[in-house]
Design an enzyme around this catalytic site. Sequence first.
Site, PDB file in Angstrom:
ATOM      1  N   GLU A  70      33.904 -96.128 -16.933  1.00  0.00           N
ATOM      2  CA  GLU A  70      34.948 -96.713 -17.176  1.00  0.00           C
ATOM      3  C   GLU A  70      34.928 -97.917 -18.059  1.00  0.00           C
ATOM      4  O   GLU A  70      33.503 -98.508 -17.861  1.00  0.00           O
ATOM      5  CB  GLU A  70      35.851 -97.307 -15.758  1.00  0.00           C
ATOM      6  CG  GLU A  70      37.206 -97.693 -15.697  1.00  0.00           C
ATOM      7  CD  GLU A  70      37.639 -97.703 -14.942  1.00  0.00           C
ATOM      8  OE1 GLU A  70      39.089 -98.106 -14.660  1.00  0.00           O
ATOM      9  OE2 GLU A  70      36.968 -98.623 -13.945  1.00  0.00           O
ATOM     10  N   LYS A 119      44.966 -93.847 -16.413  1.00  0.00           N
ATOM     11  CA  LYS A 119      45.255 -94.180 -15.077  1.00  0.00           C
ATOM     12  C   LYS A 119      46.727 -94.433 -14.322  1.00  0.00           C
ATOM     13  O   LYS A 119      47.311 -95.000 -14.559  1.00  0.00           O
ATOM     14  CB  LYS A 119      44.020 -95.722 -15.143  1.00  0.00           C
ATOM     15  CG  LYS A 119      43.560 -95.609 -13.602  1.00  0.00           C
ATOM     16  CD  LYS A 119      42.330 -97.161 -13.314  1.00  0.00           C
ATOM     17  CE  LYS A 119      42.280 -97.292 -12.823  1.00  0.00           C
ATOM     18  NZ  LYS A 119      40.934 -98.567 -12.378  1.00  0.00           N
ATOM     19  N   CYS A 162      38.335 -94.269 -11.722  1.00  0.00           N
ATOM     20  CA  CYS A 162      37.769 -95.022 -10.577  1.00  0.00           C
ATOM     21  C   CYS A 162      38.542 -94.980 -10.002  1.00  0.00           C
ATOM     22  O   CYS A 162      38.960 -94.369  -8.585  1.00  0.00           O
ATOM     23  CB  CYS A 162      37.911 -96.474 -11.302  1.00  0.00           C
ATOM     24  SG  CYS A 162      36.950 -97.557 -10.671  1.00  0.00           S
TER      25      CYS A 162
END
Length: 281
Positions: free
Chosen positions: A44, A117, A154
Site C-alpha cells: 500500500e 478504499k 489494508c
Amino acid sequence: MTRTITVSGLQAAFGEDLDANVETVSRLVRAAAAEGAQVILPPELFQGPYFCKTQDEAWFAHAHPAETHPVVGPMRDLASELNVAIPVSIYERDGPRYYNSLVMVDAGGDMLGVYRKSHIPDGPGYQEKFYFRPGDTGFRVWNTKFGRIGVGICWDQWFPETARALTLQGAEILFYPTAIGSEPHDSELDTSAPWRRAMQGHAVSNVIPVVAANRIGDEGGQVFYGTSFICDQAGDVVSELGRSDEGFTLASFDLDFLDRRRAAWGFFRDRRPDLYGPFFA
C-alpha cells in the site's frame, strides 16, 4: 485446458524518494516475473513513507489524479514489457477530493479501472480519515488476462464483508496491499498474527486464495512488520516472508479446481441473505 494463475506479493521498505521507491518495486516486479508471476501486488502507498501516522497538511501535495499519477506510468510500462498485471496502490486526487486508491493495471499496460478504499481507519499511528474520503467506487473485481481478481486495501482486509462482496462478484483470488506495523499507543501490542488470521479466515469462508503484501522498516519509530503471505483456499500459508525480509511471495493455483471446490463446499448455495438484511443497516 486447465486454467492456472501464478501470483506474487512484494515486500520492501520505502522512503521519501519516489523515484527510488518506484525503482525498488520495479526491481522486485522483474524478479517475481522472472519466476513466473503473472499478477504481482506491491504494498500500500509505496510512493513514499506511510504519512498517515500524523496529521500534516503538507502531504496533500503528494496526491495526483489516477491517470497521471507518477507511479502509475512506470507500472503500466512494466506491465506492458513483462506481460504481467499489477494492482497499483496510490494516493489519488480527484478535484478537491482525496482517496486511498488502487489502479488495476492489466498485462499489456491497460488500466482496467480504479478502486477507492472503502474502510478508512482513524487511530493512533493510522490517522487516515484526515487524508482520505471513504471510497465511492464500491467493491471492484476485474477480469485480468490471467483471472478474475478482487482487491481490498489494508483496513478493508479486516472486514469479512469485503471478502464476501468480492467473491460474490466472481473474484477468483483476493489481493490486499497493506501498510501495517507497530501501534504507537501500545508497545506491547503486536497485530501481525491476528492480521494474518483474519485474512486466512476470509480464505476459508469464501474458498479463495488470498495475497497480502506489507511494507517493512522503521519509519520514525513506526515499525512495519512485513510477514507478507499467500494462503490457499483452505487458509493454509503456502508462501511467506519474515518481519524484515525484502523480497516476494509466489504461488500458483488451478482456477478450475478452485471453482469446483468452492461449489462443493456449498457456502454460496446455503447462505441466507433473506435473513441477514436487518443486521446490515
